[in-house]
Scaffold this active site. Structure first.
Site, PDB file in Angstrom:
ATOM      1  N   HIS A 177       0.815  -1.213   0.000  1.00 17.16           N
ATOM      2  CA  HIS A 177       0.000   0.000   0.000  1.00 17.16           C
ATOM      3  C   HIS A 177       0.855   1.272   0.000  1.00 17.16           C
ATOM      4  O   HIS A 177       0.747   2.107  -0.880  1.00 17.16           O
ATOM      5  CB  HIS A 177      -0.884   0.042   1.257  1.00 17.16           C
ATOM      6  CG  HIS A 177      -1.687  -1.179   1.522  1.00 17.16           C
ATOM      7  ND1 HIS A 177      -2.793  -1.538   0.794  1.00 17.16           N
ATOM      8  CD2 HIS A 177      -1.547  -2.139   2.486  1.00 17.16           C
ATOM      9  CE1 HIS A 177      -3.312  -2.643   1.292  1.00 17.16           C
ATOM     10  NE2 HIS A 177      -2.588  -3.046   2.315  1.00 17.16           N
TER      11      HIS A 177
HETATM   12  O1  RIB Z   1      -5.036  -0.123   4.817  1.00 17.12           O
HETATM   13  C1  RIB Z   1      -3.646  -0.118   4.599  1.00 17.12           C
HETATM   14  C2  RIB Z   1      -3.007   1.019   5.350  1.00 17.12           C
HETATM   15  O2  RIB Z   1      -3.236   0.861   6.741  1.00 17.12           O
HETATM   16  C3  RIB Z   1      -1.474   1.033   5.189  1.00 17.12           C
HETATM   17  O3  RIB Z   1      -0.993   2.342   5.308  1.00 17.12           O
HETATM   18  C4  RIB Z   1      -1.017   0.204   6.357  1.00 17.12           C
HETATM   19  O4  RIB Z   1       0.310   0.525   6.763  1.00 17.12           O
HETATM   20  C5  RIB Z   1      -1.995   0.633   7.414  1.00 17.12           C
HETATM   21  O5  RIB Z   1      -1.521   1.875   7.952  1.00 17.12           O
END
Ligand code: RIB
Ligand code: CA
Length: 310
Positions: free
Chosen positions: A239
């Site tokens: 992500h």
């Molecule tokens: O949903 C994914 C996000 O939430 C990413 O940034 C992960 O590190 C958590 O913070």
């Protein structure tokens, strides 16, 4: 080409740590700020310090908000482990925070810029960014924009419709999305296209350096936890690095202008990013540049080359 200037607000977290590793080579990181998110603030701060130590980068690190503006704290140990950086055996931490006033650091650093080239990159809950905007609205006119990993234009992960960073502090997210700032949004609809697979980790392991072994151990843990909790097969969606690459390598992405609002009240939909996908001109403002697609193979090659460059 000049490296983009950023302040990286994060909640390490495995994918945050990979984002730091990528950004340290492709950006001019003026500072890292930490926030309560995947784990508590003391642990996200420790993990940011640990990552900077392992890559031997001298980046100022300030801790910020230890809780959301209104919501109760939620964390994600089911993905990141109790420490937030499960998997690798970590060395003794020798680094210390530069301060605990992340909000003031963000405000002072933005105000000190004489160009509109500084990006705020938010890859955790948006508490620090919202507090900075509300404390000093003038900074909105001095930044290039805000690149956010958060939300989605359809499914969620923490709930059927809400992504973790948004539902962890929906009020903060609503402040940021309605601020009028230029917003780049890397939601789950994009980041789930950028999953790390066993062959990618095998390639990273072949590099056999301190940094590459740290990343491989982290991603092995992360993808395994995702398999157990979500996908069934080994796959770790990267992500947070997406929110860096949309600034440093926009040619790897397809974007579209969208209206995005944050739901605060729905019994089943609180924390949802409501994205207008109707595709017709209407009265809603298109406040977000939404990343729709990523060239996965080029992005993964770029990430692995970056890891190998340490
Ligand atoms: O949903 C994914 C996000 O939430 C990413 O940034 C992960 O590190 C958590 O913070
Ligand atoms: Ca994160």
């Amino acid at each position: 080409m000049k490296k983009p200037k950023i302040i990286l607000d994060c909640d390490p977290g495995h994918d945050d740590a990979v984002a730091i590793i990528f950004a340290a080579k492709h950006c001019d990181i003026l500072g890292i700020t930490t926030v309560n998110g995947n784990v508590s603030l003391d642990l996200t701060s420790r993990n940011a310090l640990m990552t900077a130590q392992i890559i031997d980068e001298d980046i100022p690190i300030y801790s910020g908000a230890d809780r959301p503006l209104v919501a109760q704290r939620i964390h994600a140990p089911g993905i990141h482990g109790e420490t937030g950086l499960g998997g690798p055996i970590l060395p003794e931490l020798k680094r210390k925070l530069n301060g605990t006033n992340a909000i003031q650091f963000i405000i002072d650093t933005v105000r000190a810029q004489d160009d509109k080239e500084l990006w705020l990159v938010a890859i955790g809950p948006l508490t620090n960014i919202a507090l900075a905007i509300r404390t000093a609205p003038d900074i909105l006119d001095k930044i290039a924009g805000i690149s956010i990993m958060g939300g989605s234009n359809f499914f969620g992960n923490r709930t059927p419709v809400a992504e973790f960073n948004i539902i962890a502090d929906p009020e903060a997210a609503a402040i940021v999305f309605s601020s009028g700032a230029k917003i780049l949004m890397s939601g789950l609809n994009l980041t789930h296209q950028f999953g790390v697979l066993r062959e990618d980790i095998a390639t990273i392991r072949k590099i056999d350096s301190l940094v590459s072994n740290f990343v491989a151990d982290m991603l092995e843990f992360f993808a395994t936890m995702y398999a157990e909790k979500f996908f069934g097969e080994f796959n770790g969606p990267l992500h947070d690095p997406c929110a860096i690459m949309t600034i440093t390598h926009p040619e790897l992405f397809e974007f579209a202008e969208r209206n995005v609002e944050v739901e605060l009240c729905g019994e089943y939909t609180r924390g949802m990013t409501v994205v207008d996908e109707r595709g017709v001109k209407n009265e809603l403002t298109r406040n977000v540049k939404l990343a729709l697609n990523i060239d996965r193979s080029k992005a993964m090659d770029l990430l692995i080359k970056t890891i190998a460059s340490y």
